[in-house]
Write an enzyme that holds these catalytic residues in place. Sequence first.
Site, PDB file in Angstrom:
ATOM      1  N   GLY A  24     -24.287  71.614 -27.461  1.00 29.81           N
ATOM      2  CA  GLY A  24     -24.155  70.403 -26.643  1.00 29.81           C
ATOM      3  C   GLY A  24     -24.648  69.161 -27.381  1.00 29.81           C
ATOM      4  O   GLY A  24     -25.227  69.264 -28.471  1.00 29.81           O
ATOM      5  N   GLN A  25     -24.404  67.982 -26.798  1.00 27.95           N
ATOM      6  CA  GLN A  25     -24.764  66.747 -27.520  1.00 27.95           C
ATOM      7  C   GLN A  25     -26.287  66.617 -27.696  1.00 27.95           C
ATOM      8  O   GLN A  25     -26.759  66.230 -28.763  1.00 27.95           O
ATOM      9  CB  GLN A  25     -24.165  65.508 -26.855  1.00 27.95           C
ATOM     10  CG  GLN A  25     -24.476  65.338 -25.390  1.00 27.95           C
ATOM     11  CD  GLN A  25     -23.950  64.010 -24.831  1.00 27.95           C
ATOM     12  OE1 GLN A  25     -23.577  63.106 -25.574  1.00 27.95           O
ATOM     13  NE2 GLN A  25     -23.937  63.879 -23.514  1.00 27.95           N
ATOM     14  N   TYR A 134     -24.562  68.926  -8.161  1.00 28.54           N
ATOM     15  CA  TYR A 134     -25.183  68.944  -9.489  1.00 28.54           C
ATOM     16  C   TYR A 134     -26.657  68.523  -9.394  1.00 28.54           C
ATOM     17  O   TYR A 134     -27.540  69.205  -9.937  1.00 28.54           O
ATOM     18  CB  TYR A 134     -24.419  68.000 -10.422  1.00 28.54           C
ATOM     19  CG  TYR A 134     -25.115  67.698 -11.741  1.00 28.54           C
ATOM     20  CD1 TYR A 134     -25.142  68.639 -12.767  1.00 28.54           C
ATOM     21  CD2 TYR A 134     -25.746  66.475 -11.951  1.00 28.54           C
ATOM     22  CE1 TYR A 134     -25.783  68.360 -13.966  1.00 28.54           C
ATOM     23  CE2 TYR A 134     -26.390  66.190 -13.158  1.00 28.54           C
ATOM     24  CZ  TYR A 134     -26.408  67.139 -14.157  1.00 28.54           C
ATOM     25  OH  TYR A 134     -27.047  66.869 -15.338  1.00 28.54           O
TER      26      TYR A 134
HETATM   27  N1  LIG Z   1     -24.990  64.169 -20.068  1.00 25.40           N
HETATM   28  C1  LIG Z   1     -25.719  63.371 -19.314  1.00 25.40           C
HETATM   29  O1  LIG Z   1     -25.327  62.225 -19.042  1.00 25.40           O
HETATM   30  C2  LIG Z   1     -27.052  63.811 -18.822  1.00 25.40           C
HETATM   31  C3  LIG Z   1     -27.819  62.920 -18.046  1.00 25.40           C
HETATM   32  C4  LIG Z   1     -29.058  63.334 -17.595  1.00 25.40           C
HETATM   33  C5  LIG Z   1     -29.530  64.603 -17.892  1.00 25.40           C
HETATM   34  N2  LIG Z   1     -28.750  65.450 -18.600  1.00 25.40           N
HETATM   35  C6  LIG Z   1     -29.288  66.789 -18.897  1.00 25.40           C
HETATM   36  O2  LIG Z   1     -29.541  66.856 -20.289  1.00 25.40           O
HETATM   37  C7  LIG Z   1     -29.331  68.198 -20.752  1.00 25.40           C
HETATM   38  C8  LIG Z   1     -28.379  68.195 -21.931  1.00 25.40           C
HETATM   39  O3  LIG Z   1     -27.114  67.692 -21.526  1.00 25.40           O
HETATM   40  P1  LIG Z   1     -25.967  67.314 -22.555  1.00 25.40           P
HETATM   41  O4  LIG Z   1     -25.546  65.944 -22.248  1.00 25.40           O
HETATM   42  O5  LIG Z   1     -26.367  67.688 -23.934  1.00 25.40           O
HETATM   43  O6  LIG Z   1     -24.820  68.294 -22.025  1.00 25.40           O
HETATM   44  P2  LIG Z   1     -23.623  68.966 -22.808  1.00 25.40           P
HETATM   45  O7  LIG Z   1     -23.224  68.154 -23.994  1.00 25.40           O
HETATM   46  O8  LIG Z   1     -22.615  69.293 -21.760  1.00 25.40           O
HETATM   47  O9  LIG Z   1     -24.293  70.287 -23.364  1.00 25.40           O
HETATM   48  C9  LIG Z   1     -24.645  71.343 -22.546  1.00 25.40           C
HETATM   49  C10 LIG Z   1     -24.477  72.596 -23.362  1.00 25.40           C
HETATM   50  O10 LIG Z   1     -24.825  73.707 -22.542  1.00 25.40           O
HETATM   51  C11 LIG Z   1     -23.825  74.700 -22.756  1.00 25.40           C
HETATM   52  N3  LIG Z   1     -23.724  75.605 -21.633  1.00 25.40           N
HETATM   53  C12 LIG Z   1     -23.043  75.457 -20.467  1.00 25.40           C
HETATM   54  N4  LIG Z   1     -23.178  76.558 -19.724  1.00 25.40           N
HETATM   55  C13 LIG Z   1     -23.957  77.411 -20.435  1.00 25.40           C
HETATM   56  C14 LIG Z   1     -24.434  78.708 -20.204  1.00 25.40           C
HETATM   57  N5  LIG Z   1     -24.139  79.387 -19.083  1.00 25.40           N
HETATM   58  N6  LIG Z   1     -25.205  79.300 -21.161  1.00 25.40           N
HETATM   59  C15 LIG Z   1     -25.500  78.658 -22.303  1.00 25.40           C
HETATM   60  N7  LIG Z   1     -25.059  77.425 -22.578  1.00 25.40           N
HETATM   61  C16 LIG Z   1     -24.308  76.811 -21.647  1.00 25.40           C
HETATM   62  C17 LIG Z   1     -22.542  73.940 -22.957  1.00 25.40           C
HETATM   63  O11 LIG Z   1     -21.585  74.761 -23.606  1.00 25.40           O
HETATM   64  P3  LIG Z   1     -20.025  74.496 -23.349  1.00 25.40           P
HETATM   65  O12 LIG Z   1     -19.731  73.156 -23.945  1.00 25.40           O
HETATM   66  O13 LIG Z   1     -19.384  75.635 -24.043  1.00 25.40           O
HETATM   67  O14 LIG Z   1     -19.831  74.506 -21.858  1.00 25.40           O
HETATM   68  C18 LIG Z   1     -23.024  72.797 -23.845  1.00 25.40           C
HETATM   69  O15 LIG Z   1     -23.008  73.169 -25.204  1.00 25.40           O
HETATM   70  C19 LIG Z   1     -28.858  68.984 -19.526  1.00 25.40           C
HETATM   71  O16 LIG Z   1     -29.962  69.597 -18.919  1.00 25.40           O
HETATM   72  C20 LIG Z   1     -28.319  67.909 -18.601  1.00 25.40           C
HETATM   73  O17 LIG Z   1     -28.361  68.310 -17.255  1.00 25.40           O
HETATM   74  C21 LIG Z   1     -27.532  65.089 -19.093  1.00 25.40           C
END
Ligand SMILES: NC(=O)c1ccc[n+]([C@@H]2O[C@H](COP(=O)([O-])OP(=O)(O)OC[C@H]3O[C@@H](n4cnc5c(N)ncnc54)[C@H](OP(=O)(O)O)[C@@H]3O)[C@@H](O)[C@H]2O)c1
Length: 290
Positions: A24-25, A134
């Site tokens: 993930g990012q 969510y």
């Molecule tokens: N993005 C935002 O704007 C945002 C804002 C506030 C907080 N957050 C939090 O920050 C954290 C990181 O988010 P991010 O932006 O890096 O999200 P992201 O880019 O969507 O990365 C999440 C990663 O988790 C993986 N994943 C999904 N389901 C999974 C599972 N069952 N087992 C193992 N890996 C799994 C995804 O794989 P796939 O790509 O293969 O599905 C992806 O690589 C999360 O906790 C999110 O809730 C994000």
Amino acid sequence: MEHEHADPVSARRRRRVLITGAGGQLGRALQEAFADDDLVPLTREEWDVSMPPGDVVRGDFDLVLHSAAWTDVDGAEADPQGAAAVNVGGTAHVASLARSLGAPLVAFSTDYVFDGRKGEPYRESDGPSPLSAYGRTKLHAEAAAGPDAWVVRTSWLFGPTGHNFVRTMLRLGAERDEVAVVDDQRGCPTYVGHLATAVRGLVDEDLPRGTWHLAAAGDCTWADFAEAIFEEAGLATRVRRVTTEELGRPAPRPAYGALRSERPGAPVLPHWRDGLRDCLEALEVPASGR
Ligand SMILES: NC(=O)c1ccc[n+]([C@@H]2O[C@H](COP(=O)([O-])OP(=O)(O)OC[C@H]3O[C@@H](n4cnc5c(N)ncnc54)[C@H](OP(=O)(O)O)[C@@H]3O)[C@@H](O)[C@H]2O)c1
């Protein structure tokens, strides 16, 4: 004597660090920020956290960074149980593993645990009240992380990889003269590189466990952010400011989600506009328009 000049950072023992959601990012940015440690980055293919780790994870660890999550906010409305299996069940599995390893845990949460009605920045002591499926799964995930974890709430993440608003706007900006963007949701767009550095600070300084609000300085609406992206990237695309209602997305989102920390010693992140510039640089977007 050689030791008199030893750099205290390089003299530090390398930690063994487990990273979930490594594809993930944020997972990728964490790998960069902790690059001088021994990393075991696990993608979803290597460990689907909705299942217990089994024998996927072997050996001792000094730290667990849990960045895996179901982040499809609209998709969670259609499949709340699927989202809960990853966000709540997954965090419970990761927390239980971290406990059994005796390794501290960093878990990530979101401004979407708030309803946005406060109208001024949310602090750690403000009561959550999520509007969306969510947001509810992330609030339950905070509890599943347990009281010994650092629970880092952040917002509107973007970076050079993965699905995010900056990459979407760059793509749309190259294709269209005008893009409709929501102008009645305000938050702190946070660059994953800056967040990962702040998390490193939290861990290295061994700040107290519990909830921390770590988001970029400044705040804006999605439309303001889109305009800044086009401006910095030298694109002439216009932003048509629309309401959340006009866009009609399935999941309700807080109208105001700025996060600030009230905790002593909290790491301070750069302004979102600096994050945007760093992200465009990492994407090698020519600086001609900047
Ligand atoms: N993005 C935002 O704007 C945002 C804002 C506030 C907080 N957050 C939090 O920050 C954290 C990181 O988010 P991010 O932006 O890096 O999200 P992201 O880019 O969507 O990365 C999440 C990663 O988790 C993986 N994943 C999904 N389901 C999974 C599972 N069952 N087992 C193992 N890996 C799994 C995804 O794989 P796939 O790509 O293969 O599905 C992806 O690589 C999360 O906790 C999110 O809730 C994000």
